[in-house]
Design an enzyme around this catalytic site. Structure first.
Site, PDB file in Angstrom:
ATOM      1  N   GLU A  60       0.806  -1.224   0.000  1.00 49.56           N
ATOM      2  CA  GLU A  60       0.000   0.000   0.000  1.00 49.56           C
ATOM      3  C   GLU A  60       0.842   1.280   0.000  1.00 49.56           C
ATOM      4  O   GLU A  60       0.501   2.231   0.690  1.00 49.56           O
ATOM      5  CB  GLU A  60      -0.931   0.025   1.234  1.00 49.56           C
ATOM      6  CG  GLU A  60      -1.889  -1.116   1.276  1.00 49.56           C
ATOM      7  CD  GLU A  60      -2.711  -1.161   2.574  1.00 49.56           C
ATOM      8  OE1 GLU A  60      -3.917  -1.427   2.489  1.00 49.56           O
ATOM      9  OE2 GLU A  60      -2.140  -0.950   3.654  1.00 49.56           O
TER      10      GLU A  60
HETATM   11  C1  TNX Z   1      -4.355  -3.874   4.748  1.00 59.42           C
HETATM   12  S1  TNX Z   1      -2.699  -6.208   4.489  1.00 59.42           S
HETATM   13  C2  TNX Z   1      -3.092  -3.636   5.205  1.00 59.42           C
HETATM   14  C3  TNX Z   1      -2.887  -3.206   6.607  1.00 59.42           C
HETATM   15  C4  TNX Z   1      -4.187  -3.010   7.305  1.00 59.42           C
HETATM   16  C5  TNX Z   1      -5.149  -4.116   6.948  1.00 59.42           C
HETATM   17  C6  TNX Z   1      -6.435  -4.071   7.689  1.00 59.42           C
HETATM   18  C7  TNX Z   1      -1.655  -5.217   4.229  1.00 59.42           C
HETATM   19  C8  TNX Z   1      -0.435  -5.734   3.684  1.00 59.42           C
HETATM   20  N1  TNX Z   1      -1.954  -3.940   4.510  1.00 59.42           N
HETATM   21  O1  TNX Z   1      -2.110  -2.040   6.645  1.00 59.42           O
HETATM   22  O2  TNX Z   1      -3.946  -3.004   8.673  1.00 59.42           O
HETATM   23  O3  TNX Z   1      -5.402  -4.044   5.572  1.00 59.42           O
HETATM   24  O4  TNX Z   1      -7.206  -5.202   7.439  1.00 59.42           O
END
Ligand code: TNX
Length: 536
Positions: free
Chosen positions: A350
């Site tokens: 992300e």
């Molecule tokens: C996605 S999963 C994210 C996290 C969040 C999560 C909440 C991932 C690699 N990144 O930063 O905490 O969703 O479900």
């Protein structure tokens, strides 16, 4: 009725009662509620009784067997009141008790074991100490649930007889705990380790840094924990592990055959680090790039504030600043020095505030830095866009296309699809905490899938294992952890350990229901799904 007739009736009644009692006992002790389901079980319908006189026998000189035996002795002492004696055995002469012996059977692998239980003795044969440990974990589940109590119980410590041959399907069986969004104490982490080890998971991934908190002491960058560790989601006081505390966690985990996988998430999810050191984001270098043109990234000259919300994807390390790489190198060097396990997780998810053209060379370079410090890389599936180093493992959480690309580049995959394996997803719309952006995940959905058949082009041979991740935006204490993790976790452990051919929800839910008295004895605050026939 004559006196003689009456005595005959009374005698028959006693005989019937005794027979009935035995049958009950035989029912009570069985192989039917073990999780994860062993590969092969052959019950022989009698029982071994553990008593204070039961000895544990180590065959040959073996320090690791001794350590495993000591763990078991300590584990069962509170409930039984027994302090079992550990003895070294020189010859093969049969003795009553529990025997740890070395197996030459390489098909058991490094973690497998063969249990032979008779009325007189238990033999656990394994090729390494991990196998003895898992054999003893199985013994623990064969004992009555009262074994999990922490005060002395008045129980018959019977163990069903027969043979069990068992070894894992996947080498990597893991859970992730996000200690960045909310901080959890060393004691909480140790309890988490005990709970995952009980179900034969062998890795704990600690998400040690994120926008809301930096949780591991880095001696060369002390402000990371002083400032970056000082809060958490919701504005609580946060916290961090000193390197000594981290080493203590690592050691505790090792004694339970759990490897710690530390994660430093980058280049996104880095607000806590940027808030700690202005030089990481200030425009003191001509080369400093402002990635995507977000409000956040315009703050090159002002201090970045700590963040206690739950948005994702707004922060980024400056990928063109030399100091960024000095910082990363210092962090990885210090972390590698206190991490005996093979991996360091570098995040990579992300990074919406990093331009893709900057992200790709950044992720490639950080992989090289990890390797230079003697470790292998794990990263979230987006890192597949970068150059994948020979031993890099990609964690499939969202995008099957990324994971497919990683496989094409030669990477192995850890399967953690958010729709199936995210422990922070609510069970249904009434769950008191949790998120649901990926799915609602009831117990049956959490259990009923096969990593090797989840996404086409990610096949059995590409998969290192499975990880169930607990993100903690909505999770503030151990009770919250237990509510989301139980009862889903035993199912993930079984997916990682037991062959898919023997798995099915209808059979599993009965075994899971039979774990309820154990959850209760362990004080686990679990979600009582209506889909499971919970035992009293
Ligand atoms: C996605 S999963 C994210 C996290 C969040 C999560 C909440 C991932 C690699 N990144 O930063 O905490 O969703 O479900």
């Amino acid at each position: 009725m004559s006196l003689i007739n009456r005595s005959v009736v009374a005698l028959l009644a006693i005989v019937a009662l005794v027979a009935c009692n035995n049958a009950e006992k035989q029912q009570a002790v069985s192989f039917k509620d073990i999780i994860p389901k062993p590969v092969l079980v052959k019950p022989s319908n009698e029982f071994f009784t553990l008593s204070k006189a039961t000895g544990i026998f180590i065959h040959g000189e073996n320090d690791t067997a001794n350590a495993v035996a000591r763990w078991f002795v300590a584990q069962i002492k509170p409930a039984t009141g027994f302090e079992l004696e550990i003895n070294a055995m020189k010859g093969p002469d049969a003795k009553e008790g529990i025997h740890l012996t070395t197996s030459a059977d390489t098909t058991l692998g490094k973690e497998g074991y063969e249990l032979t239980i008779t009325k007189e003795a238990i033999n656990i044969a394994a090729t390494t100490a991990a196998g003895w440990f898992y054999g003893l974990q199985t013994i623990r589940q064969l004992l009555p649930a009262a074994i999990e109590m922490n005060t002395t119980q008045n129980a018959d410590w019977q163990i069903a007889t027969g043979t069990i041959r068992d070894y894992p399907e996947y080498a990597y069986r893991s859970s992730m705990l996000d200690v960045a969004r909310h901080f959890f104490s060393v004691e909480d982490v140790k309890r988490y380790i005990d709970l995952i080890a009980m179900y034969k998971m062998n890795n704990l991934h600690l998400h040690l840094s994120d926008d809301q908190g930096w949780r591991i002491e880095i001696k060369s960058w002390p402000e990371l924990t002083k400032i970056g560790g000082s809060t958490e989601v919701g504005g609580g006081k946060g916290g961090f592990y000193t390197q000594e505390q981290y080493k203590d966690i690592v050691k505790y985990a090792q004694e339970r055959f759990v490897n710690i996988v530390p994660e430093i998430d980058m280049p996104g999810h880095t607000n806590a680090a940027l808030a700690s050191y202005k030089e990481l984001h200030s425009a003191d270098s001509m080369a400093a790039n402002l990635q995507a043109n977000t409000e956040f990234n315009k703050k090159e000259d002002t201090a970045i504030n700590l963040y206690t919300g739950t948005e994702v994807g707004f922060s980024s390390l400056r990928t063109k600043k030399p100091i960024t790489y000095k910082f990363i190198d210092d962090v990885i060097r210090e972390l590698a020095a206190i991490t005996p396990g093979p991996w360091i997780h570098i995040g990579g998810d992300e990074s919406h505030a990093t331009k893709k053209e900057d992200y790709i060379p950044f992720m490639s370079r950080v992989q090289e830095m990890v390797i230079a410090h003697g470790k292998k890389v794990i990263g979230w599936d987006e890192i597949a866009w970068s150059t994948i180093q020979p031993n890099t493992t990609v964690q499939f959480w969202a995008d099957a296309e990324n994971s497919k690309m990683a496989v094409a580049k030669g990477a192995k995959v850890i399967v953690s699809p958010a729709k199936k394996a995210y422990l922070d997803m609510q069970y249904d719309s009434t769950s008191r905490i949790g998120l649901h952006w990926a799915a609602y995940i009831e117990i049956d959905s959490a259990y009923s899938w096969d990593p090797a058949n989840y996404a086409d082009s990610i096949k059995r041979d590409n998969i290192l294992g499975i990880e169930a991740a607990l993100w903690t935006e909505t999770v503030t204490n151990m009770d919250d952890i237990e509510y989301l993790v139980f009862p889903r976790l035993p199912g993930y452990a079984e997916i990682g350990w037991s062959p898919v051919q023997g798995r099915g929800w209808n059979e599993y839910k009965v075994r899971l229901g039979l774990q309820a008295p154990r959850f209760k004895a362990l004080n686990i605050d679990y979600y009582k799904s209506k889909l499971v026939p919970w035992a009293e």
